[in-house]
Enzyme design. Structure first.
Site, mmCIF file in Angstrom:
data_model
loop_
_atom_site.group_PDB
_atom_site.id
_atom_site.type_symbol
_atom_site.label_atom_id
_atom_site.label_comp_id
_atom_site.label_asym_id
_atom_site.label_seq_id
_atom_site.Cartn_x
_atom_site.Cartn_y
_atom_site.Cartn_z
ATOM 1 N N ARG A 52 0.441 -1.048 0.465
ATOM 2 C CA ARG A 52 0.190 0.325 -0.043
ATOM 3 C C ARG A 52 1.015 1.377 0.029
ATOM 4 O O ARG A 52 0.369 2.108 -0.619
ATOM 5 C CB ARG A 52 -0.873 0.096 1.483
ATOM 6 C CG ARG A 52 -1.958 0.845 1.359
ATOM 7 C CD ARG A 52 -2.398 0.927 2.351
ATOM 8 N NE ARG A 52 -2.594 1.243 3.692
ATOM 9 C CZ ARG A 52 -3.487 0.288 4.598
ATOM 10 N NH1 ARG A 52 -4.606 0.617 4.190
ATOM 11 N NH2 ARG A 52 -2.725 0.896 5.862
ATOM 12 N N LYS A 154 -3.115 7.190 1.538
ATOM 13 C CA LYS A 154 -3.043 7.271 2.130
ATOM 14 C C LYS A 154 -1.289 8.146 2.470
ATOM 15 O O LYS A 154 -0.125 7.614 3.013
ATOM 16 C CB LYS A 154 -1.964 5.994 2.968
ATOM 17 C CG LYS A 154 -1.746 6.191 4.391
ATOM 18 C CD LYS A 154 -1.811 4.634 5.418
ATOM 19 C CE LYS A 154 -1.662 4.768 6.737
ATOM 20 N NZ LYS A 154 -3.411 5.178 7.005
ATOM 21 N N GLU A 188 -15.510 7.061 6.749
ATOM 22 C CA GLU A 188 -15.638 6.219 7.746
ATOM 23 C C GLU A 188 -15.507 6.527 8.678
ATOM 24 O O GLU A 188 -14.981 8.412 8.864
ATOM 25 C CB GLU A 188 -14.124 5.454 6.965
ATOM 26 C CG GLU A 188 -13.069 7.300 6.741
ATOM 27 C CD GLU A 188 -11.775 6.101 6.262
ATOM 28 O OE1 GLU A 188 -11.710 5.167 6.435
ATOM 29 O OE2 GLU A 188 -11.017 6.923 5.570
HETATM 30 N N1 PMP Z 1 -9.522 4.886 7.700
HETATM 31 C C1 PMP Z 1 -7.857 5.683 7.868
HETATM 32 C C2 PMP Z 1 -8.855 6.980 7.602
HETATM 33 C C3 PMP Z 1 -7.003 4.803 8.555
HETATM 34 O O1 PMP Z 1 -6.482 6.248 8.841
HETATM 35 C C4 PMP Z 1 -6.797 3.903 8.622
HETATM 36 C C5 PMP Z 1 -5.241 3.249 9.581
HETATM 37 N N2 PMP Z 1 -5.218 3.264 10.676
HETATM 38 C C6 PMP Z 1 -8.056 2.919 8.452
HETATM 39 C C7 PMP Z 1 -8.911 3.432 7.466
HETATM 40 C C8 PMP Z 1 -7.959 1.903 8.795
HETATM 41 O O2 PMP Z 1 -6.351 1.131 8.265
HETATM 42 P P1 PMP Z 1 -6.130 -0.072 7.895
HETATM 43 O O3 PMP Z 1 -6.988 -1.410 8.488
HETATM 44 O O4 PMP Z 1 -4.652 -0.689 7.282
HETATM 45 O O5 PMP Z 1 -4.821 0.569 9.295
#
Ligand code: PMP
Length: 295
Positions: A52, A154, A188
């Site tokens: 990622r 990200k 989210e």
């Molecule tokens: N959404 C956001 C905005 C995030 O920063 C994260 C990670 N902390 C997630 C979702 C979850 O992603 P992951 O399961 O890859 O940690």
């Protein structure tokens, strides 16, 4: 002892690691990052996290002078050196050092990116939160629209919106803030993906709702399917959240955590539900049995 960090390929004590005042990440949030978790000395889903990061870098046009495998090795080496048993890894990447907005100078002068790998202890939710659940509020800050910046990257810069959202949630004493997209659909939480359960069916917003495609989200979706739950990605509104039997969040730090109240509405019977409990247990089992120590 001061932990070691990997600073542009060199392993040095963290107190000696200094980012330049003109680093583009510092000046403009011009970069990307990823975080992973160490369980019992093993890095969970390391390949997926590095993948990622590389996809984020590719989208932002930040060329990396390392292969994915080299970065994976560097992460594992640091975990060993810092004797991390259970903890957190942060990999931060920026376009590099240069004053001025225009990335052209970076390409013309072959400016190397800044890449920092660090490990730390985790600030976890208290264990009882996994039983009693979180309270969440909808915040006014919307996730960035793909018209300006796709949330699947990200990127450092877009987290400013998430920080604003978290400030809003903190102000009213809620454990989490729920973010909508600019069309009003549920996206989210500030650092986690959201799932709902209604009549046994599990739903979560699709990438087009403006989410980060969480690695925990993908893991939980896979677990849900193998456990023969109906699992779908659908656009959701706040009413879907209020009418859900269960709600939970997923993320690297949070793992799988129940939400029992949203905007003052009790979700289901106000307790962690059976599907959430089942997935929490399944996820925890996976973290105990999977993970990379060397590649
Ligand atoms: N959404 C956001 C905005 C995030 O920063 C994260 C990670 N902390 C997630 C979702 C979850 O992603 P992951 O399961 O890859 O940690």
């Amino acid at each position: 002892m001061d932990p070691w960090v990997n600073f542009n390929g060199e392993v040095i004590p963290s107190e000696k690691a200094h980012v330049h005042i003109y680093d583009h990440g510092f000046l403009y949030g011009d970069g990307a990052f990823d975080t992973c978790r160490v369980y019992g000395g093993r890095v969970f889903k390391l390949r997926e996290h590095i993948d990622r990061l590389f996809r984020s870098a590719h989208a932002l046009f930040i060329p990396l002078p390392y292969t994915q495998q080299e970065v994976e090795h560097a992460v594992l080496d640091l975990v060993k050196r810092n004797s991390v048993q259970d903890g957190y890894i942060r990999i931060t990447l920026t376009r590099g050092v240069g004053l001025g907005l225009d990335p052209k100078q970076f390409q013309d002068d072959n400016v190397p990116p800044t890449l920092v790998i660090s490990t730390d202890e985790l600030a976890l939710y208290p264990e009882e939160a996994y039983e009693t659940g979180l309270e969440m509020v909808t915040v006014s800050t919307r996730v960035t629209s793909p018209e300006s910046l796709d949330t699947r990257i990200k990127s450092l810069g877009h987290y400013l919106a998430n920080i604003q959202a978290k400030l809003e949630a903190n102000r009213v004493g809620a454990g989490e803030g729920l973010m909508l997209n600019t069309q009003g659909y549920v996206s989210e939480a500030t650092g986690d993906n959201i799932f709902l359960v209604r009549e046994g069916r599990i739903v979560t917003p699709p990438p087009a709702a403006g989410i980060l495609e969480g690695i925990t989200r993908a893991t939980v979706m896979h677990l849900a399917k193998t456990r023969e739950y109906q699992m779908d990605e659908v656009m959701l509104t706040l009413v879907d959240v209020y009418w859900a039997d269960e709600c939970f969040l997923t993320g690297t730090a949070a793992e799988v955590i129940p939400v029992v109240r949203v905007d003052g509405r009790t979700i289901g019977d106000g307790k962690s539900g059976p599907v959430t409990k089942d997935l929490i247990q399944a996820f925890r089992e996976l973290t105990r049995t999977e993970g990379v120590v060397e590649c």
